[in-house]
Design a protein around this motif. Structure first.
Motif, PDB file in Angstrom:
ATOM      1  N   MET A  17       0.845  -1.207   0.000  1.00  0.00           N
ATOM      2  CA  MET A  17       0.000   0.000   0.000  1.00  0.00           C
ATOM      3  C   MET A  17       0.876   1.252   0.000  1.00  0.00           C
ATOM      4  SD  MET A  17      -3.189  -0.337   2.597  1.00  0.00           S
ATOM      5  CE  MET A  17      -4.462  -1.571   2.393  1.00  0.00           C
ATOM      6  N   PHE A  21       1.193   4.350  -2.775  1.00  0.00           N
ATOM      7  CA  PHE A  21       0.918   5.736  -2.380  1.00  0.00           C
ATOM      8  C   PHE A  21       2.154   6.614  -2.589  1.00  0.00           C
ATOM      9  CE2 PHE A  21      -2.366   4.192   1.005  1.00  0.00           C
ATOM     10  CZ  PHE A  21      -3.288   3.976  -0.004  1.00  0.00           C
ATOM     11  N   ALA A  54       6.147   1.413   9.456  1.00  0.00           N
ATOM     12  CA  ALA A  54       5.405   1.585  10.709  1.00  0.00           C
ATOM     13  C   ALA A  54       6.394   1.804  11.860  1.00  0.00           C
ATOM     14  CB  ALA A  54       4.563   0.343  10.974  1.00  0.00           C
ATOM     15  N   ALA A  56       6.672   0.433  14.694  1.00  0.00           N
ATOM     16  CA  ALA A  56       7.181  -0.807  15.295  1.00  0.00           C
ATOM     17  C   ALA A  56       8.438  -1.282  14.567  1.00  0.00           C
ATOM     18  CB  ALA A  56       6.099  -1.886  15.239  1.00  0.00           C
ATOM     19  N   PHE A  57       8.495  -1.102  13.247  1.00  0.00           N
ATOM     20  CA  PHE A  57       9.682  -1.509  12.481  1.00  0.00           C
ATOM     21  C   PHE A  57      10.752  -0.424  12.495  1.00  0.00           C
ATOM     22  CE2 PHE A  57       6.376  -4.096  10.190  1.00  0.00           C
ATOM     23  CZ  PHE A  57       6.729  -5.271  10.807  1.00  0.00           C
ATOM     24  N   ASP A  72       2.066   5.808  11.054  1.00  0.00           N
ATOM     25  CA  ASP A  72       1.195   4.922  11.830  1.00  0.00           C
ATOM     26  C   ASP A  72      -0.188   4.802  11.227  1.00  0.00           C
ATOM     27  OD1 ASP A  72       2.732   3.917  14.124  1.00  0.00           O
ATOM     28  OD2 ASP A  72       3.095   6.046  14.423  1.00  0.00           O
ATOM     29  N   ASN A  73      -0.666   5.879  10.628  1.00  0.00           N
ATOM     30  CA  ASN A  73      -1.913   5.771   9.874  1.00  0.00           C
ATOM     31  C   ASN A  73      -1.547   5.714   8.391  1.00  0.00           C
ATOM     32  OD1 ASN A  73      -4.292   6.017   8.527  1.00  0.00           O
ATOM     33  ND2 ASN A  73      -5.091   7.677   9.794  1.00  0.00           N
ATOM     34  N   MET A  74      -1.535   4.496   7.855  1.00  0.00           N
ATOM     35  CA  MET A  74      -1.028   4.298   6.492  1.00  0.00           C
ATOM     36  C   MET A  74      -1.991   4.800   5.429  1.00  0.00           C
ATOM     37  SD  MET A  74       0.937   0.786   6.993  1.00  0.00           S
ATOM     38  CE  MET A  74       1.935   0.597   8.471  1.00  0.00           C
ATOM     39  N   LEU A  75      -3.185   5.194   5.847  1.00  0.00           N
ATOM     40  CA  LEU A  75      -4.138   5.738   4.883  1.00  0.00           C
ATOM     41  C   LEU A  75      -4.077   7.264   4.862  1.00  0.00           C
ATOM     42  CD1 LEU A  75      -7.109   3.369   5.762  1.00  0.00           C
ATOM     43  CD2 LEU A  75      -5.502   3.145   3.862  1.00  0.00           C
TER      44      LEU A  75
ATOM     45  N   ASN B  48       2.717 -14.281  12.128  1.00  0.00           N
ATOM     46  CA  ASN B  48       3.127 -12.946  11.683  1.00  0.00           C
ATOM     47  C   ASN B  48       2.747 -11.904  12.740  1.00  0.00           C
ATOM     48  OD1 ASN B  48       4.117 -10.926   9.869  1.00  0.00           O
ATOM     49  ND2 ASN B  48       2.012 -10.510   9.212  1.00  0.00           N
ATOM     50  N   ASN B  52       5.712  -9.988  14.391  1.00  0.00           N
ATOM     51  CA  ASN B  52       5.873  -8.606  13.935  1.00  0.00           C
ATOM     52  C   ASN B  52       4.919  -7.629  14.603  1.00  0.00           C
ATOM     53  OD1 ASN B  52       8.006  -9.037  12.029  1.00  0.00           O
ATOM     54  ND2 ASN B  52       6.507 -10.064  10.738  1.00  0.00           N
ATOM     55  N   ASN B  54       1.993  -5.251  16.117  1.00  0.00           N
ATOM     56  CA  ASN B  54       0.845  -4.389  15.901  1.00  0.00           C
ATOM     57  C   ASN B  54       0.776  -3.685  14.545  1.00  0.00           C
ATOM     58  OD1 ASN B  54       2.603  -2.164  15.944  1.00  0.00           O
ATOM     59  ND2 ASN B  54       2.544  -2.115  18.175  1.00  0.00           N
ATOM     60  N   TYR B  55       1.791  -3.833  13.691  1.00  0.00           N
ATOM     61  CA  TYR B  55       1.776  -3.044  12.450  1.00  0.00           C
ATOM     62  C   TYR B  55       0.620  -3.419  11.529  1.00  0.00           C
ATOM     63  CZ  TYR B  55       3.191  -6.637   9.161  1.00  0.00           C
ATOM     64  OH  TYR B  55       3.199  -7.732   8.349  1.00  0.00           O
ATOM     65  N   ILE B  58      -3.355  -0.908  10.424  1.00  0.00           N
ATOM     66  CA  ILE B  58      -2.784   0.064   9.480  1.00  0.00           C
ATOM     67  C   ILE B  58      -3.336   1.468   9.649  1.00  0.00           C
ATOM     68  CG2 ILE B  58      -2.147  -1.591   7.685  1.00  0.00           C
ATOM     69  CD1 ILE B  58      -4.820  -0.605   6.247  1.00  0.00           C
ATOM     70  N   ALA B  59      -4.449   1.591  10.347  1.00  0.00           N
ATOM     71  CA  ALA B  59      -5.067   2.906  10.534  1.00  0.00           C
ATOM     72  C   ALA B  59      -5.985   2.787  11.750  1.00  0.00           C
ATOM     73  CB  ALA B  59      -5.856   3.294   9.289  1.00  0.00           C
ATOM     74  N   PRO B  60      -6.446   3.918  12.313  1.00  0.00           N
ATOM     75  CA  PRO B  60      -7.296   3.816  13.500  1.00  0.00           C
ATOM     76  C   PRO B  60      -8.486   2.882  13.279  1.00  0.00           C
ATOM     77  CG  PRO B  60      -6.633   6.084  13.141  1.00  0.00           C
ATOM     78  CD  PRO B  60      -6.156   5.307  11.943  1.00  0.00           C
ATOM     79  N   ILE B  64      -5.382  -5.461   9.196  1.00  0.00           N
ATOM     80  CA  ILE B  64      -5.364  -6.313   7.997  1.00  0.00           C
ATOM     81  C   ILE B  64      -4.436  -7.515   8.224  1.00  0.00           C
ATOM     82  CG2 ILE B  64      -6.013  -4.497   6.341  1.00  0.00           C
ATOM     83  CD1 ILE B  64      -2.976  -4.464   5.497  1.00  0.00           C
ATOM     84  N   HIS B  91      -1.622  -1.701  19.522  1.00  0.00           N
ATOM     85  CA  HIS B  91      -1.089  -0.566  18.766  1.00  0.00           C
ATOM     86  C   HIS B  91      -1.233   0.713  19.591  1.00  0.00           C
ATOM     87  CE1 HIS B  91      -0.248   2.347  15.672  1.00  0.00           C
ATOM     88  NE2 HIS B  91       0.145   1.379  14.881  1.00  0.00           N
ATOM     89  N   LEU B  93      -1.358   3.825  18.862  1.00  0.00           N
ATOM     90  CA  LEU B  93      -2.182   4.919  18.341  1.00  0.00           C
ATOM     91  C   LEU B  93      -3.486   4.460  17.690  1.00  0.00           C
ATOM     92  CD1 LEU B  93       0.686   6.995  16.691  1.00  0.00           C
ATOM     93  CD2 LEU B  93      -0.491   7.495  18.830  1.00  0.00           C
ATOM     94  N   ASN B  94      -3.481   3.283  17.082  1.00  0.00           N
ATOM     95  CA  ASN B  94      -4.629   2.893  16.250  1.00  0.00           C
ATOM     96  C   ASN B  94      -5.647   1.983  16.939  1.00  0.00           C
ATOM     97  OD1 ASN B  94      -3.514   4.390  14.196  1.00  0.00           O
ATOM     98  ND2 ASN B  94      -2.585   2.651  13.155  1.00  0.00           N
ATOM     99  N   ALA B 119      -8.013   0.027   0.239  1.00  0.00           N
ATOM    100  CA  ALA B 119      -7.518   1.315   0.748  1.00  0.00           C
ATOM    101  C   ALA B 119      -8.439   2.454   0.325  1.00  0.00           C
ATOM    102  CB  ALA B 119      -6.093   1.567   0.260  1.00  0.00           C
ATOM    103  N   LEU B 122     -11.397   2.491   2.630  1.00  0.00           N
ATOM    104  CA  LEU B 122     -11.089   2.796   4.031  1.00  0.00           C
ATOM    105  C   LEU B 122     -10.616   4.237   4.235  1.00  0.00           C
ATOM    106  CD1 LEU B 122      -9.328  -0.537   5.034  1.00  0.00           C
ATOM    107  CD2 LEU B 122     -11.706   0.153   5.436  1.00  0.00           C
ATOM    108  N   GLU B 123     -10.167   4.869   3.147  1.00  0.00           N
ATOM    109  CA  GLU B 123      -9.757   6.270   3.243  1.00  0.00           C
ATOM    110  C   GLU B 123     -10.936   7.185   3.529  1.00  0.00           C
ATOM    111  OE1 GLU B 123      -7.534   7.788  -0.194  1.00  0.00           O
ATOM    112  OE2 GLU B 123      -6.662   5.786  -0.288  1.00  0.00           O
TER     113      GLU B 123
END
Lengths: 98, 146
Positions: A17, A21, A54, A56-57, A72-75, B48, B52, B54-55, B58-60, B64, B91, B93-94, B119, B122-123
């Motif tokens: 994603m 973008f 992100a 975390a990474f 953090d908000n990827m959108l 995963n 890895n 909380n990534y 991806i948004a509040p 996914i 997470h 923040l989200n 996406a 969700l935007e």
């Protein structure tokens, strides 16, 4: 040509994603750049002008290796655009000095 | 459009779950039930998440869960679990999460259209809220077909 990588856990979700973008934003701005999606276990930060990932990474990456954009908000494309503008300006500045 | 990818048989509205792992598992089982992936893919999704973290949020409010591509994936596929009670995924923040979109992809690039359609929906916060509040699959299908 700028080299930028987007980084996630599996290289298939958020990094894809972010890659699309980021490439759209840079193309719109007329910045020549190649954006690659990759994952945290295989990325070599030294190979890129900047990484996008992100928090975390980002915490796992060496902050001295390259520029790191945390998202953090990827959108949130507005935030991503602002951060990319800062990085592009920084790269242009460092090229000028060298 | 997202309706090209999300089938009624892969949607579970208002699931009454208590942990993030359970939510990931249910989203994974919907992929298996639709024959998008083998059972082992669900285990890989959980791995995963535990490795890895909380990534995947991806948004509040939106997670996914997924795993790396491989032979356990038959076709690209998408599932949706909406949560009756929003859950913490760790997470900063989200959290809390209310929409869980599980997905699988056989390779790195082939599912890009699916991801971008997701996406694009969700935007738009108004869609997120409406999907979150929808009581039935039919309502959700209606919202994503608009």
């Amino acid at each position: 040509m700028l080299k930028i990588a987007t980084v996630c856990g599996a290289g298939v979700g958020s990094s894809m994603m972010l890659k699309v973008f980021a490439q759209q934003i840079l193309d719109q701005k007329g910045v020549e750049a190649e954006v690659t999606a990759t994952d945290i276990s295989s990325v070599d930060p030294h190979a890129y002008d900047a990484l996008i990932t992100a928090s975390a990474f980002a915490d796992l990456l060496d902050p001295t290796a390259t520029r790191i954009i945390r998202i953090d908000n990827m959108l949130d494309k507005i935030y991503l655009k602002q951060q990319l503008e800062i990085v592009v300006a920084d790269i242009a500045g460092s090229d000028h000095n060298s | 459009m997202l309706s090209d990818w999300l089938q009624a048989s892969a949607i579970l509205p208002q699931a009454d779950l208590t942990t993030s792992e359970a939510a990931i598992q249910v989203s994974g089982h919907l992929l298996v039930r639709n024959d998008y992936a083998d059972k082992s893919y669900v285990t890989a999704m959980l791995e995963n998440y535990s490795k890895n973290g909380n990534y995947i949020v991806i948004a509040p409010g939106i997670a996914i869960p997924h795993a790396a591509p491989g032979s356990m994936v038959h076709h690209q596929g998408l599932s949706l679990v909406t949560l009756k009670h929003p859950l913490n995924f760790g997470h900063p923040l989200n959290d809390p999460v209310c929409l869980v979109f599980g997905f699988c992809a056989p390779d790195h690039e082939g599912h890009l259209d699916m991801l971008m359609d997701l996406a694009a929906l969700l935007e738009q916060p108004q869609y997120v809220t409406r999907i979150q509040n929808a009581a039935t699959k039919e309502e959700i299908l209606q919202i994503i077909s608009e």
